[in-house]
Design an enzyme around this catalytic site. Structure first.
Site, PDB file in Angstrom:
ATOM      1  CG  ASP A  86      24.798  65.627  44.733  1.00  0.00           C
ATOM      2  OD1 ASP A  86      25.724  64.812  45.414  1.00  0.00           O
ATOM      3  OD2 ASP A  86      24.291  66.645  45.133  1.00  0.00           O
ATOM      4  CD  GLU A  87      30.061  65.624  46.205  1.00  0.00           C
ATOM      5  OE1 GLU A  87      30.823  66.317  46.140  1.00  0.00           O
ATOM      6  OE2 GLU A  87      29.465  65.066  47.078  1.00  0.00           O
TER       7      GLU A  87
ATOM      8  CG  ASP B 221      27.799  69.272  45.617  1.00  0.00           C
ATOM      9  OD1 ASP B 221      26.994  68.425  45.350  1.00  0.00           O
ATOM     10  OD2 ASP B 221      28.401  69.373  46.637  1.00  0.00           O
TER      11      ASP B 221
HETATM   12 MG   LIG Z   1      25.058  68.293  46.362  1.00  0.00          MG
END
Ligand SMILES: [Mg+2]
Length: 425
Positions: free
Chosen positions: A125-126, A32
Site C-alpha cells: 500500500d505504499e 501511502d
Molecule cells: Mg499505509
C-alpha cells in the site's frame, strides 16, 4: 505505524501548508494508503464505517491494521491482538483478506504508474514516485500530489496520504505526518525545520530497539541526532548506521527512487556483431556471457525469472525469438545459460551466420521471501521494509562478484547495457 511523528497533520490539500508551498526541487512523492487493510474492510462492509475495526490474526496474532477509530483506543499496528482486545473490547476484529487487498493494491499501483513510470513500490500500500518527468504534463509536484490523491480516491474510494519532499526519507515521513487523508509538502528549505522536532523514532529505519539506544544516549529528537557528533553516533550505533543516521537527521538522503524492476517485463541484453558469426562455439560463449549479465541483474534486483528467451537476427534482418519456461524460477546464470543454449541449439545457423544474438529473462517475480513478507505483513510496519532491504542487500552483494567477472569480457553488447547492481548503502 506505531512510531508516527507527532506533528500537526494539516494537509496542503485541506488547509494552509504549514511549511509553505515552494515545491521547487521536491520531486519525490511518498504515497501511502490510510489504514489500508482496515479501510478495505470498511469499504466492503459500509455498516462498519465509524467503528473501531481491527484487522489481524489469527495466524500472526498481531494487529495488521486498525481504523483511526480503533487507534483512538491506543490500538497500533504490530500490537498483539490480545492487547488490542484489552484496549478496545468493543472493536470489530477481522481476519485479513489478502487476496482482496492485493486486488486493490494493483489498482492503486496502476494509478501511480499512470502518473509516472518511476514508481518504487515499497509494500502492498505504499510507493515512492519521482515526478520529475511528469511535471511538464501534469504540473508542479504539489499539483501532482493532489491529483494522485484524487485519482486513487476515484479508482478505489479509499484515502491515500501523500508526502512531497526533495528526498525519499523526508517524503516518507511527510506522508505519515499528513495522515489521515492529507498531503504535506516539505519544501527543501524547510527540511530541518520539519525534521528536527520529531522524535527519533520518526527516522526511517529506526525501530524500537534503535530508538531505545538513541534515547539512552539522550538523543530524543531528530534534532538531537543531527547535533550529535558522528563519533558518538558511531560508538552508539556502529560505523555504518551512525553516520547514515546523522545524514538522515540533517535531511540528506542520496537514494533515488528506483523504478521497480518487477515492472519491467523482462531483463536482457543483445549483441550485434560487426561481422556475422556462424561459429556455434562462439555463439555459445555469447549466450554464456549474456546469461551471466542477466542473472546478475536479476539478483541485484532481487528477482527470479521463469522464462528464458533468445533472439537471433540473420544478415537479411529476419529475426526470430524462441522461449522456454524453466522447471523452476531462477536467478542463476547456469540455469539461464543451459536453457538459452538449448534454445540456440534448435535454431538454424546458416553459413551466413547471425547478425545479432540476445538472451532475455521473462516471467519476473520477487526472489526473496521478503517480497512475500512485504505483501503479507502490516503495510504500516517498517519491519517488512527492513527485511526487504536486508534481503536486497544480500542479493545485491551476491551480484557483485559475477558482475565484476563480467567486466573483463571482451567488448560490450550493443543495445541494452547491463545495469549496475542495486546495492543499498
Ligand atoms: Mg499505509
Amino acid at each position: 505505524m506505531s512510531r508516527k511523528p507527532v506533528r500537526p497533520t494539516t494537509g496542503g490539500s485541506r488547509g494552509p501548508a504549514p511549511f509553505g508551498t515552494d515545491d521547487s526541487g521536491c520531486f519525490v512523492l511518498h504515497v501511502d494508503m490510510d489504514a489500508f487493510f482496515a479501510s478495505v474492510e470498511v469499504l466492503d462492509r459500509p455498516e462498519l464505517a465509524g467503528r473501531p475495526v481491527i484487522v489481524g490474526g489469527p495466524d500472526r496474532g498481531v494487529v495488521s491494521a486498525a481504523t483511526y477509530e480503533a487507534r483512538a483506543f491506543g490500538v497500533r499496528s504490530a500490537m498483539p491482538i490480545a492487547t488490542a482486545r484489552a484496549l478496545c473490547p468493543q472493536g470489530v476484529f477481522l481476519p485479513g483478506r489478502h487476496e482482496r487487498y492485493r486486488e486493490i493494491s494493483r489498482a492503486v499501483m496502476e494509478v501511480l504508474r499512470s502518473v509516472t513510470d518511476t514508481v518504487e513500490q515499497l509494500s502492498v500500500d505504499e510507493a515512492f514516485l519521482d515526478v520529475r518527468g511528469a511535471v511538464r504534463r501534469l504540473g508542479p509536484p504539489l499539483t501532482i500530489g493532489a491529483h494522485v490523491r484524487a485519482l486513487i480516491r476515484s479508482a478505489t474510494s479509499l484515502a491515500a496520504s501523500v508526502g512531497i519532499a526533495g528526498t525519499k526519507h523526508v517524503a516518507k515521513i511527510a506522508s505519515g505526518a499528513a495522515k489521515p487523508d492529507g498531503l504535506l509538502l516539505v519544501p527543501v528549505a524547510a527540511t530541518t525545520d520539519f525534521l528536527h522536532p520529531l522524535p527519533v523514532g520518526a527516522l526511517w529505519g529506526v525501530g524500537e530497539k534503535t530508538a531505545d539506544v538513541l534515547r539512552r544516549h539522550g538523543w530524543e529528537t531528530v534534532g538531537d541526532v543531527a547535533r550529535a557528533s558522528i563519533a558518538d553516533l558511531e560508538r552508539a550505533l556502529g560505523r555504518s548506521a551512525g553516520p547514515r543516521l546523522h545524514a538522515l537527521a540533517l535531511g540528506a538522503d542520496p537514494r533515488e527512487v528506483q523504478r521497480d524492476r518487477a515492472q519491467e517485463k523482462s531483463i536482457g541484453g543483445e549483441r550485434t556483431f560487426f561481422d556475422p558469426v556462424a561459429d556455434r562455439g562462439e555463439l555459445d560463449r555469447v549466450v554464456l556471457e549474456q546469461s551471466h549479465a542477466g542473472a546478475a541483474r536479476l539478483r541485484a534486483a532481487g528477482l527470479v525469472a521463469s522464462v528464458v528467451s533468445i533472439k537471433v537476427r540473420y544478415p537479411d534482418f529476419r529475426t526470430i525469438t524462441r522461449r522456454k519456461t524453466l522447471p523452476a524460477a531462477t536467478n542463476l546464470a547456469k540455469d539461464v545459460a543451459t536453457a538459452a543454449r538449448e534454445l540456440l541449439a534448435d535454431v538454424e545457423i546458416t553459413r551466413e551466420g547471425l547478425r545479432l544474438l540476445g538472451v532475455r529473462l521473462e516471467g519476473l517475480e520477487g526472489a526473496e521471501q521478503g517480497l512475500q513478507l512485504a505483501l503479507d505483513a502490516d503495510p504500516d510496519a517498517s519491519r517488512a521494509e527492513e527485511t526487504l532491504d536486508a534481503v536486497r542487500e544480500r542479493f545485491g552483494r551476491g551480484a557483485l562478484a559475477p558482475a565484476a567477472l563480467l567486466d573483463r569480457r571482451r567488448g560490450r553488447s550493443r543495445g541494452e547495457e547491463p545495469r549496475p547492481p542495486v546495492v543499498p548503502e
